[in-house]
Design an enzyme around this catalytic site. Structure first.
Site, short mmCIF file in Angstrom:
data_model
loop_
_atom_site.label_atom_id
_atom_site.label_comp_id
_atom_site.label_asym_id
_atom_site.label_seq_id
_atom_site.Cartn_x
_atom_site.Cartn_y
_atom_site.Cartn_z
N SER A 72 9.29 -2.83 -0.57
CA SER A 72 8.70 -2.60 -1.89
C SER A 72 9.42 -3.39 -2.99
O SER A 72 9.43 -4.61 -2.99
CB SER A 72 8.68 -1.10 -2.18
OG SER A 72 7.89 -0.82 -3.30
N ASP B 229 5.43 -5.37 -3.05
CA ASP B 229 4.38 -5.03 -2.08
C ASP B 229 3.08 -4.58 -2.73
O ASP B 229 2.15 -4.17 -2.05
CB ASP B 229 4.88 -3.99 -1.07
CG ASP B 229 4.99 -2.60 -1.67
OD1 ASP B 229 5.29 -2.48 -2.88
OD2 ASP B 229 4.82 -1.60 -0.93
#
Length: 445
Positions: A102, A243
């Site tokens: 992420s 992401d």
């Protein structure tokens, strides 16, 4: 939740090369997941990743493990996390796997699973995978081995899905937008979505090289975006994280617009259009200005623990369709199954286009309260400072002084001996003084 050895609240994550993010572990994980998921019938698994250099190594390891268990892998290449959730649903794959950490730096990576309906894997399935990990790896007969193939139109499919969440009667043709893709998974998606909807797009953070993901760009660092919006005299800027499950925006004056403000705009527009069902879910860290602004509109508001997993759980418990964290995770269950930065951003753009209002003006109905955060270290063996009478007394004094126009939140870090002191109120100087008064009480214990 039971004690897990590997799975955390957001899958498995760590530094590449250190356990558990090693090739041998990830191969075993692929095999164990394959053994468990093969029991459910389908033998297809979608595998997507962000732009980290380690993604190549980890997807190969996962694929080898899955193949040994008799499951076939469908690779998407670099693809936002919510895109993998969407593709898992549309391909009716048994599961989707995202290789990403992420918003973390490039040297971290992680593995996250989605179930066939694009939601998080049930706890029982994660626990079954962990149990399988304890067994010796084995290989199915050669005729039963899995194969690997690539979904060549994965990006195009997801671009069309995103565009379909934007009203047909509206256009972005009057907007000049700077988009920052964090050198991450949205780099070949978000600019195309916005251009195809008519916007004049200036793209930054769209040159991934494997090691520059989230590096001074993206939703966790909007300084480059703010500067470019002002330099280009753009109408707004949109930033995603590595992401693509978070979105942060910047108005034409260079002001940051966070997840709380984004949810306010989307909830208010839903109310205006007669489409809002129930209320909105934030977290313990959501700004009090959001709560008061929603209250003025008659929109119920509930707080969940910090973490998009807990926001989603609270939404499901309440039967509500919208939730967000101030960090930019925005979950819109009427549109998709998980946090989706591009889809959330498009709903704000739709509100701008429909009302012919700037992002700055759309935010004006919500007054953000100053939030002061102070981290205080304590001696691990000295007991819980939050249970100490002196800390409780000072906290009670501050809460009484703030009344209904402020909040105090004391949280212990889950990973180190740290107390996070958050005080929120209308007067920044007063709030700062209160936060340090509580912090001093914690230090004195």
């Amino acid at each position: 939740m039971s004690n897990r050895k590997y799975f955390g609240t957001d899958g498995i994550r760590g530094r590449v090369g250190d356990a558990p993010i090693t090739p041998d572990f990830v191969l075993k994980l692929g095999w164990a997941a394959g053994k468990v998921l093969a029991r459910h019938g389908s033998r297809k698994i979608i595998i997507g990743k962000d732009t980290r250099i380690s993604g190549y190594m980890l997807e190969s390891a996962l694929e080898a493990g899955l193949a040994a268990a008799g499951l076939s892998a469908l690779f998407t290449g670099p693809m936002p996390t919510p895109a993998v959730a969407y593709l898992t649903r549309t391909f009716r794959a048994e599961a989707g796997i995202v290789i990403s950490a992420s918003h973390n730096p490039f040297y971290d990576n992680g593995i996250k699973f989605f179930s066939i309906d694009g939601t998080k894997l049930p706890d029982a399935v994660e626990e079954a995978i962990e149990a399988e990990m304890e067994k010796e790896i084995s290989c199915v007969d050669s005729a039963e081995l899995g194969k690997a193939s690539r979904i060549v139109d994965a990006a195009g499919r997801y671009i069309e899905f995103c565009k379909a969440t934007f009203p047909n009667e509206l256009s972005l043709s009057e907007l000049k937008i700077v988009v920052d893709c964090a050198n991450g998974a949205t780099y070949h998606i978000a600019p195309n979505v916005l251009r195809e909807l008519g916007a004049n797009v200036i793209a930054i953070g769209c040159e991934p090289n494997g090691v520059n993901i989230n590096a001074e760009v993206g939703a966790t660092d909007v300084r480059a975006l703010q500067a470019r919006v002002l330099a280009e005299k753009a109408d707004l800027g949109i930033a995603f994280d590595g992401d693509g499950d978070r979105v942060i925006m910047v108005d034409h004056e260079g002001n940051k617009v966070d997840g709380d403000q984004i949810m306010y705009i989307i909830a208010r527009e839903g109310l205006r259009q007669g489409q809002l069902r129930g209320g909105a879910v934030g977290t313990l860290m959501s700004n009090m200005g959001l709560e008061l602004a929603l209250k003025q509109l008659g929109i119920p508001f509930a707080r969940a623990k910090v973490g998009d997993r807990y926001v989603l759980e609270k939404m499901q418990e309440k039967g509500w369709r919208i939730g967000a964290e101030n960090s930019g995770h925005v979950i819109l269950l009427d549109k998709t199954t998980t946090g989706d930065g591009i889809v959330a951003g498009l709903q704000v753009l739709a509100a701008m286009a429909r009302n012919h209002m700037s992002l700055h003006d759309l935010c004006s109905g919500m007054k953000m309260f100053p939030q002061i955060l102070v981290n205080v270290r304590y001696t691990a063996g000295s007991g819980d400072p939050l249970e100490h009478e002196s800390v409780k007394a000072v906290t009670a004094e501050v809460e009484a002084a703030l009344g209904s126009r402020g909040r105090v939140l004391l949280r212990k870090s889950g990973t180190e001996p740290l107390i996070r002191v958050m005080v929120e109120g209308e007067d920044e100087a007063q709030v700062t003084e209160f936060a340090h008064r509580i912090a001093d009480a914690v230090k004195a214990v």
